[in-house]
Write an enzyme that holds these catalytic residues in place. Structure first.
Site, PDB file in Angstrom:
ATOM      1  N   VAL A 249       0.866  -1.188   0.000  1.00 59.55           N
ATOM      2  CA  VAL A 249       0.000   0.000   0.000  1.00 59.55           C
ATOM      3  C   VAL A 249       0.898   1.231   0.000  1.00 59.55           C
ATOM      4  CG1 VAL A 249      -1.778   1.262   1.239  1.00 59.55           C
ATOM      5  CG2 VAL A 249      -1.815  -1.246   1.247  1.00 59.55           C
TER       6      VAL A 249
ATOM      7  N   HIS B 265       3.037   3.759   6.169  1.00 60.16           N
ATOM      8  CA  HIS B 265       2.395   3.165   7.334  1.00 60.16           C
ATOM      9  C   HIS B 265       3.439   2.465   8.184  1.00 60.16           C
ATOM     10  CE1 HIS B 265       2.204   0.355   3.930  1.00 60.16           C
ATOM     11  NE2 HIS B 265       2.329  -0.631   4.814  1.00 60.16           N
TER      12      HIS B 265
HETATM   13  P1  5GP Z   1       2.414  -3.390   3.305  1.00 57.07           P
HETATM   14  O1  5GP Z   1       2.523  -4.763   2.751  1.00 57.07           O
HETATM   15  O2  5GP Z   1       2.037  -2.371   2.264  1.00 57.07           O
HETATM   16  O3  5GP Z   1       3.600  -2.957   4.108  1.00 57.07           O
HETATM   17  O4  5GP Z   1       1.249  -3.449   4.384  1.00 57.07           O
HETATM   18  C1  5GP Z   1      -0.072  -3.161   4.088  1.00 57.07           C
HETATM   19  C2  5GP Z   1      -0.877  -3.635   5.253  1.00 57.07           C
HETATM   20  O5  5GP Z   1      -2.174  -3.079   5.134  1.00 57.07           O
HETATM   21  C3  5GP Z   1      -1.079  -5.153   5.284  1.00 57.07           C
HETATM   22  O6  5GP Z   1      -0.680  -5.664   6.543  1.00 57.07           O
HETATM   23  C4  5GP Z   1      -2.567  -5.354   5.029  1.00 57.07           C
HETATM   24  O7  5GP Z   1      -3.096  -6.425   5.773  1.00 57.07           O
HETATM   25  C5  5GP Z   1      -3.142  -4.009   5.473  1.00 57.07           C
HETATM   26  N1  5GP Z   1      -4.340  -3.632   4.754  1.00 57.07           N
HETATM   27  C6  5GP Z   1      -4.515  -3.647   3.399  1.00 57.07           C
HETATM   28  N2  5GP Z   1      -5.745  -3.223   3.077  1.00 57.07           N
HETATM   29  C7  5GP Z   1      -6.377  -2.926   4.261  1.00 57.07           C
HETATM   30  C8  5GP Z   1      -7.676  -2.428   4.574  1.00 57.07           C
HETATM   31  O8  5GP Z   1      -8.520  -2.177   3.705  1.00 57.07           O
HETATM   32  N3  5GP Z   1      -7.963  -2.243   5.885  1.00 57.07           N
HETATM   33  C9  5GP Z   1      -7.060  -2.507   6.883  1.00 57.07           C
HETATM   34  N4  5GP Z   1      -7.460  -2.281   8.147  1.00 57.07           N
HETATM   35  N5  5GP Z   1      -5.812  -2.967   6.618  1.00 57.07           N
HETATM   36  C10 5GP Z   1      -5.478  -3.173   5.325  1.00 57.07           C
END
Ligand code: 5GP
Length: 105
Positions: free
Chosen positions: A85, A89
């Site tokens: 994403v 974060h």
């Molecule tokens: P990344 O892989 O980008 O570092 O982490 C993205 C995080 O966002 C993942 O742990 C995934 O589970 C979480 N995530 C993705 N979409 C959503 C969503 O719509 N709602 C929530 N609460 N978490 C999300």
């Protein structure tokens, strides 16, 4: 297009909001990798950690100050870091002893 996290920040998509102030929002990860797995994001949509310009660097402090308890903080950046994403974060994980590293597939 606003990111999925911007939609959560604005209330357009429901999430388990744990904290929200004028700079930062914290909410439960939809797919937790630990008993406690909370995402802490700047309300402003910034793609990644290295997308922070000097005027936005002060957002890093409030993101850290939201964290409470015993935890591990992780920031994924780019494809090698596993970032999916593109809205900066920080993952706060805890709720059990996490060991030396937390591995995900
Ligand atoms: P990344 O892989 O980008 O570092 O982490 C993205 C995080 O966002 C993942 O742990 C995934 O589970 C979480 N995530 C993705 N979409 C959503 C969503 O719509 N709602 C929530 N609460 N978490 C999300």
């Amino acid at each position: 297009m606003p990111s999925i996290f911007s939609k959560i920040v604005s209330g357009g998509i429901p999430a388990g909001i744990m904290h929200q102030d004028e700079l930062v929002t914290a909410f439960r990860d939809v797919n937790p990798a630990a008993p406690t797995h909370i995402l802490i994001v700047p309300n402003q949509e910034i793609a990644s950690l290295d997308g922070l310009v000097p005027g936005q660097a002060e957002l890093a402090g409030p993101m850290l100050l939201v964290a409470r308890g015993g935890y591990r903080l992780v920031i994924n950046r780019g494809p090698h870091g596993g970032q999916k994403v593109m809205h900066l974060h920080m993952r706060l994980m805890g709720g059990r002893p996490l060991g030396p590293m937390l591995c995900e597939a």
